[in-house]
Design an enzyme around this catalytic site. Structure first.
Site, PDB file in Angstrom:
ATOM      1  N   GLY A 234    -129.827 -94.371   1.170  1.00 39.62           N
ATOM      2  CA  GLY A 234    -129.315 -93.251   0.388  1.00 39.62           C
ATOM      3  C   GLY A 234    -129.508 -93.495  -1.098  1.00 39.62           C
TER       4      GLY A 234
ATOM      5  CB  CYS B  19    -131.933 -99.238   1.980  1.00 37.10           C
ATOM      6  SG  CYS B  19    -132.437 -99.190   0.244  1.00 37.10           S
ATOM      7  CE1 TYR B  20    -124.545 -96.603  -1.519  1.00 41.27           C
ATOM      8  CE2 TYR B  20    -124.136 -95.800   0.708  1.00 41.27           C
ATOM      9  CZ  TYR B  20    -123.696 -96.041  -0.580  1.00 41.27           C
ATOM     10  OH  TYR B  20    -122.390 -95.731  -0.946  1.00 41.27           O
TER      11      TYR B  20
ATOM     12  CG  HIS C 103    -136.170 -97.707   3.615  1.00 44.62           C
ATOM     13  ND1 HIS C 103    -135.194 -96.813   3.976  1.00 44.62           N
ATOM     14  CD2 HIS C 103    -135.963 -97.987   2.301  1.00 44.62           C
ATOM     15  CE1 HIS C 103    -134.424 -96.543   2.927  1.00 44.62           C
ATOM     16  NE2 HIS C 103    -134.870 -97.250   1.901  1.00 44.62           N
TER      17      HIS C 103
ATOM     18  CD  GLU D 114    -135.911 -96.057   7.486  1.00 46.54           C
ATOM     19  OE1 GLU D 114    -135.274 -95.609   6.525  1.00 46.54           O
ATOM     20  OE2 GLU D 114    -135.743 -97.212   7.937  1.00 46.54           O
TER      21      GLU D 114
ATOM     22  CB  SER E  29    -144.747 -67.492  14.620  1.00 48.79           C
ATOM     23  OG  SER E  29    -144.914 -68.771  15.216  1.00 48.79           O
ATOM     24  N   GLY E  30    -146.461 -67.122  17.457  1.00 47.82           N
ATOM     25  CA  GLY E  30    -147.716 -67.512  18.083  1.00 47.82           C
ATOM     26  C   GLY E  30    -148.031 -68.975  17.897  1.00 47.82           C
TER      27      GLY E  30
ATOM     28  CG  ASP F 248    -142.912 -75.408  16.000  1.00 46.93           C
ATOM     29  OD1 ASP F 248    -143.355 -76.346  16.682  1.00 46.93           O
ATOM     30  OD2 ASP F 248    -143.004 -75.350  14.764  1.00 46.93           O
TER      31      ASP F 248
ATOM     32  CE  LYS G 118    -145.339 -78.423  14.597  1.00 49.67           C
ATOM     33  NZ  LYS G 118    -145.356 -76.951  14.849  1.00 49.67           N
TER      34      LYS G 118
END
Length: 521
Positions: free
Chosen positions: A60, A87-88, A178, A180, A231-232, A235, A377
Site C-alpha cells: 500500500g 511490503c507495507y 512484491h 505477485e 457487446s459481442g 466477457d 480475463k
C-alpha cells in the site's frame, strides 16, 4: 466472490496497493479460493464470519507513521492461521507486533533487487533461491529497522536488511518485496509454498465456479427476467451463456450498436449469437444517439461517462419493452472494478472509470447481475471453455465497452471513425496473415488527433497519423508491447497508407503498462 462453505478461503486484506489484485491472480492459478477486502471492512465480526484459513496483508502507499494509517484488526493475529505480509503489509505487521519501522532516509528501494538467504532453511522458501540469491521487485520508502519479538531474518537485500522475516512458531511471514509481480520471477513459488503451509487443497476450479455461479444466479433471480447488455466481446457473451444456463428463456440479450464498433462487427455478432445460441436477442441500432451526444467531446472521462449514461438509457428503453424484466446483467470483470475504484471502496487510487462499473441509477428500477465481477480475463476464457463456447470466439482479443471512442483521442467524427475502422481491419488482417493473433493479448489502431504532411504520387497530402498498438499480457493488469519485426511493421504501414484513404503516417506504440494503459484513453 460469493461466500461459499464448499472451499477453504484465503483472505487478502487490501491496504491500497495497485497490484493487490495480482496477489489474487497468483492464488487462483493455484486453485485457491480467495477474496480481497479493504482493511476498513475487516472487523472482528467479519473475521469470525469469514473464518479464513490464511491471511495475506497487501502492500500500500501509506506510511505506518501517518495519522489514520491503515491497520489490520488486532484479532487477526489471534486466529491461529498463517499470515503473509507484503511490503507495507510487512511494515504494518512489524509495527503491530512490537517491531520498529523507519522512514526512508536513503534506504528506499524501487525496482529490481537481489535477496540473499540468511539463518538457514525456511519452508516458505523451499526451492526458491537460485545460486544463493533471487531477483525480486522492491517498491518501498519506509523500511523495517527492528523485527518484532519471535521473528528471525531469512533474507536480506542491499537496502532491506529484513527483506524476508518469519515467526515460524506462529506461521507469520513477511517480505519487503512484491512476489505477485512478474518482475519477481519466482514469486509464484513463494505463494505456492505459503498455501501449502496453510493446508489448502487447491480445489477451486472453473468447473466449481460455474456450478456455484449458476446456483447464485438462480438464488438471486428466481423466476424473474433478466436483460443482458451484450457487446459481442468474450466477457458479456460468457456472462450471457452462463446466465442462460441458469435461468433459460427468462434472459433476453440486448446488443447495442453505438456506432463505435469495428468494421462489420455488428453483423458478425448478431449472426454468431443467432446461429449458435437459442437466446432471445434484440439488435438495437442506437448509433445516431451515441454519436450525437459525443459530438464535440474530447475529454476521455467525459466520453466514458457519456457512453455509460447512454447505455443505461438504452437498456432502460428496452427493459420497458420486456414485461417483467427486473435485472440487468453485465460482463463486468475484476480489473474493471480495480481500475475504477479499489474493491468495495478500498484505498487504491482511481486510474480511469469504466462504463459498466459503479452500480445503476435508481430510476432504472433494475438490479445488477454481474457473475464475472471477480474474474480476470483468462479466467473468463476458461469459464467460456467450460461452457462450450467455440475456441475461435473465446480467443478473441478484448474490445472495450466504449469501443472506438477511446481509440480516437480528441473529438470523434464519423469520418475519423470510418478511417479508423478500415485501418484497424487492415492491421488485424496483417496479424492473422502472419499467424500472430493468438500470441497477442490485444491489438488495435488509434487514430491520432493530428494531421501530417506527406507525399503520395508526387502530390502533397495532409492526412491523419495513426498509432498501432499490440501488447502481451496474462490478465490485462500489466502488459508489454509485442516485439513485431521491422519487416512486419513496414509491410503493415505500407498497406494502411495504400489502402486506407485519410492516413499518411503510421507509428508503433512501444509503451508498457504501467506506466501507460493498454487503451489510449
Amino acid at each position: 466472490m460469493q461466500k461459499t462453505s464448499s472451499h477453504d478461503r484465503l483472505l487478502i486484506i487490501d491496504f491500497g496497493s495497485q497490484v493487490t489484485q495480482l496477489i489474487a491472480r497468483r492464488l487462483r492459478e493455484l486453485n485457491v479460493y480467495c477474496e480481497i477486502h479493504p482493511f476498513q471492512t475487516v472487523t472482528d465480526a467479519f473475521l469470525a464470519s469469514f473464518a479464513p484459513k490464511a491471511v495475506i496483508f497487501s502492500g500500500g502507499p501509506a506510511s505506518v507513521f501517518t495519522e489514520g494509517a491503515p491497520r489490520p484488526p488486532k484479532s487477526v493475529f489471534d486466529l491461529g492461521v498463517p499470515i503473509l505480509g507484503i511490503c507495507y503489509g510487512q511494515q504494518v505487521m512489524m509495527h503491530c507486533l512490537g517491531g520498529k519501522v523507519e522512514r526512508g532516509h536513503g534506504t528506499a528501494e524501487f525496482g529490481r533487487a537481489f535477496v540473499t538467504p540468511k539463518n538457514g532453511a525456511l519452508p516458505l522458501l523451499d526451492g526458491w533461491f537460485t545460486d544463493n540469491r533471487e531477483q525480486v521487485w522492491m517498491s518501498h520508502g519506509d523500511h523495517v529497522s527492528e523485527i518484532a519479538p519471535g521473528f528471525e531474518v531469512y533474507g536480506t537485500s542491499p537496502n532491506a536488511p529484513f527483506a524476508i522475516t518469519a515467526d515460524v512458531s506462529r506461521n507469520f511471514y513477511a517480505v519487503q518485496f512484491h512476489p505477485e509481480v512478474h518482475h519477481t520471477p519466482k514469486g509464484a513459488k513463494l505463494y505456492e509454498n505459503f498455501v501449502r503451509l496453510a493446508g489448502f487443497s487447491g480445489d477451486w476450479t472453473m468447473g466449481a465456479y460455474r456450478e456455484e455461479a449458476i446456483a447464485k444466479i438462480r438464488a438471486q433471480v428466481g423466476d424473474r427476467k433478466v436483460i443482458c447488455g451484450l457487446s459481442g466481446g468474450v466477457d458479456s457473451s460468457v456472462a450471457a451463456v452462463l446466465i442462460h444456463e441458469a435461468i433459460g428463456d427468462n434472459l433476453t440479450c440486448v446488443f447495442v450498436d453505438h456506432g463505435l464498433l469495428r468494421l462489420g462487427e455488428a453483423e458478425e455478432v448478431v449472426a454468431m449469437f443467432r446461429d449458435n445460441y437459442n437466446i432471445p436477442l434484440i439488435h438495437a441500432d442506437e448509433s445516431d444517439l451515441f454519436l450525437g451526444a459525443l459530438d464535440g467531446v474530447s475529454d476521455p472521462e467525459v466520453k466514458r461517462k457519456t457512453i455509460g449514461r447512454l447505455f443505461i438509457d438504452v437498456f432502460q428503453k428496452y427493459a420497458n419493452q420486456i414485461d417483467g424484466a427486473e435485472f440487468l446483467a453485465q460482463g463486468t470483470l475484476y480489473p474493471d472494478v480495480i481500475e475504477s475504484v479499489s474493491f468495495s471502496g478500498g484505498p487504491s487510487v482511481t486510474i480511469k472509470s469504466h462504463h459498466n462499473v459503479g452500480g445503476l441509477p435508481e430510476k432504472m428500477g433494475l438490479k445488477l447481475v454481474e457473475p464475472l465481477r471477480e474474474l480476470f480475463k483468462d479466467e473468463v476464457r476458461a469459464l467460456g471453455r467450460e461452457l462450450g463456447l467455440p475456441p475461435s470466439f473465446i480467443g478473441r482479443h478484448p474490445f472495450p465497452g466504449p469501443g472506438l471512442a477511446i481509440r480516437c483521442p480528441g473529438e470523434i467524427t464519423r469520418e475519423k471513425l470510418e478511417i479508423l475502422r478500415h485501418a484497424d481491419a487492415v492491421y488485424i488482417d496483417q496479424i492473422r496473415k502472419h499467424n500472430l493473433y493468438d500470441e497477442i493479448w490485444q491489438a488495435f489502431v488509434a487514430i491520432l488527433p493530428v494531421k501530417t504532411v506527406g507525399v503520395m504520387g508526387d502530390g502533397r497530402t495532409y492526412d491523419f497519423a495513426c498509432a498501432l498498438r499490440a501488447v502481451t499480457s496474462v490478465d490485462g493488469m500489466t502488459a508489454d508491447y509485442y516485439p513485431f519485426t521491422h519487416e512486419f511493421l513496414g509491410e503493415t504501414a505500407t498497406r494502411i497508407i495504400n489502402e486506407v484513404k485519410g492516413i499518411n503516417r503510421v507509428t508503433y506504440d512501444i509503451t508498457s503498462k504501467p506506466p501507460g494503459t493498454i487503451e489510449w484513453e
